[in-house]
Each structure stands twice: as structure tokens, then as C-alpha cells.
Design a protein around this motif. Structure first.
Motif, PDB file in Angstrom:
ATOM      1  N   UNK A  16      -8.611 -19.241 -17.237  1.00 41.83           N
ATOM      2  CA  UNK A  16      -7.520 -20.214 -17.146  1.00 41.83           C
ATOM      3  C   UNK A  16      -7.250 -20.818 -18.525  1.00 41.83           C
ATOM      4  N   UNK A  17      -8.307 -21.134 -19.269  1.00 39.92           N
ATOM      5  CA  UNK A  17      -8.116 -21.641 -20.629  1.00 39.92           C
ATOM      6  C   UNK A  17      -7.465 -20.595 -21.520  1.00 39.92           C
ATOM      7  N   UNK A  18      -7.837 -19.337 -21.351  1.00 37.00           N
ATOM      8  CA  UNK A  18      -7.224 -18.263 -22.135  1.00 37.00           C
ATOM      9  C   UNK A  18      -5.726 -18.206 -21.868  1.00 37.00           C
ATOM     10  N   UNK A  19      -5.359 -18.247 -20.598  1.00 34.98           N
ATOM     11  CA  UNK A  19      -3.947 -18.170 -20.241  1.00 34.98           C
ATOM     12  C   UNK A  19      -3.147 -19.397 -20.633  1.00 34.98           C
ATOM     13  N   UNK A  20      -3.756 -20.561 -20.560  1.00 31.05           N
ATOM     14  CA  UNK A  20      -3.030 -21.803 -20.813  1.00 31.05           C
ATOM     15  C   UNK A  20      -3.052 -22.250 -22.276  1.00 31.05           C
ATOM     16  N   UNK A  21      -4.169 -21.997 -22.978  1.00 30.79           N
ATOM     17  CA  UNK A  21      -4.310 -22.578 -24.323  1.00 30.79           C
ATOM     18  C   UNK A  21      -4.722 -21.581 -25.399  1.00 30.79           C
ATOM     19  N   UNK A  22      -5.042 -20.344 -25.033  1.00 29.03           N
ATOM     20  CA  UNK A  22      -5.321 -19.348 -26.054  1.00 29.03           C
ATOM     21  C   UNK A  22      -6.785 -18.987 -26.218  1.00 29.03           C
TER      22      UNK A  22
END
Length: 133
Positions: free
Chosen positions: A31-37
Motif C-alpha cells: 500500500x505504501x508502494x502504491x500510494x507514496x513510492x
């Protein structure tokens, strides 16, 4: 007539608990990858890994003994496990802050906190079935 064998104290299903927590860590990190990189992704992964490693050490120490005759050993193991867990957390965060740059501190600590809350609810989510020692 034969009597059934007495049922003793059993260990909690640690492997299932860690599997569920590992799934939560992967989902939160993605989720962090998708939302913030990418930086947030590996920062979140590191925060959750620090939690899992330190909590795994605690579980190995705390659930080493079972049975009423081992009450003193069980208490000592819990204290040693908790002390080791705190030390591993401190060392883990120190290593991350020293060697990982760039770092998303919010993702690191938020994922650690999410894993902590997950740890509180894992026994309810997995169920109360226990495994034999």
C-alpha cells in the motif's frame, strides 16, 4: 473403561500468528508502494521487519517451556524475552537510521505501529486453537 489422557497446557499457534502478521506486513508495504513510492515501501517493510524479528525472539523465549512445574522457568523466559525484544527493537531502529538513506520515517514508524496493533488482535483473528508442545 479407560480414561482419556489429561490435557495439559498448550502453546499458542505461533506459526499461524506470524504468517498472518507477515501477510499484514506485505499488504501494508505494498500500500505504501502504491500510494507514496519506493522509499516509503522499503521504509514500511523495514519497520514491520523490526517488529517481526523482535517479536519472534520474544515468542521463542517466552514459549520455550510449558506446564505447571515450569512456572518459574516460564516467568524467567518471559522477562528475558521481553528484555531481548526491546534491545532488538532499539538495535534495529539504530541500524536503519544509521545505514538506510533516504528513509520515510513516517512509513517506518506507522508500519511498526500497525504491526503492534495487529499483534494485539492476532489471537482473536487466528482463533483460540492451540498446538501441542
Amino acid at each position: 473403561m479407560t480414561k482419556p489422557a489429561p490435557r495439559g497446557l498448550h502453546r499458542p499457534p505461533i506459526a499461524r500468528w506470524f504468517f498472518l502478521q507477515g501477510v499484514v506486513l506485505v499488504v501494508v508495504s505494498l500500500a505504501f508502494l502504491g500510494l507514496r513510492g519506493q522509499v516509503s515501501w522499503y521504509s514500511a517493510l523495514l519497520g514491520g521487519t523490526i517488529f517481526l524479528l523482535s517479536n519472534g525472539y520474544f515468542a521463542l523465549k517466552a514459549f520455550r517451556y510449558s506446564g505447571a512445574r515450569s512456572a518459574k522457568q516460564i516467568m524467567n523466559s518471559f522477562y528475558k524475552g521481553e528484555a531481548g525484544k526491546l534491545i532488538l527493537c532499539a538495535v534495529g531502529f539504530t541500524m536503519v537510521f544509521k545505514w538506510i538513506q533516504p528513509l520515510d520515517i513516517a512509513a517506518l514508524f506507522l508500519t511498526f505501529a500497525i504491526m503492534l496493533v495487529t499483534n494485539w488482535f492476532t489471537p482473536m483473528l487466528v482463533g483460540s486453537k492451540t498446538q501441542q508442545s
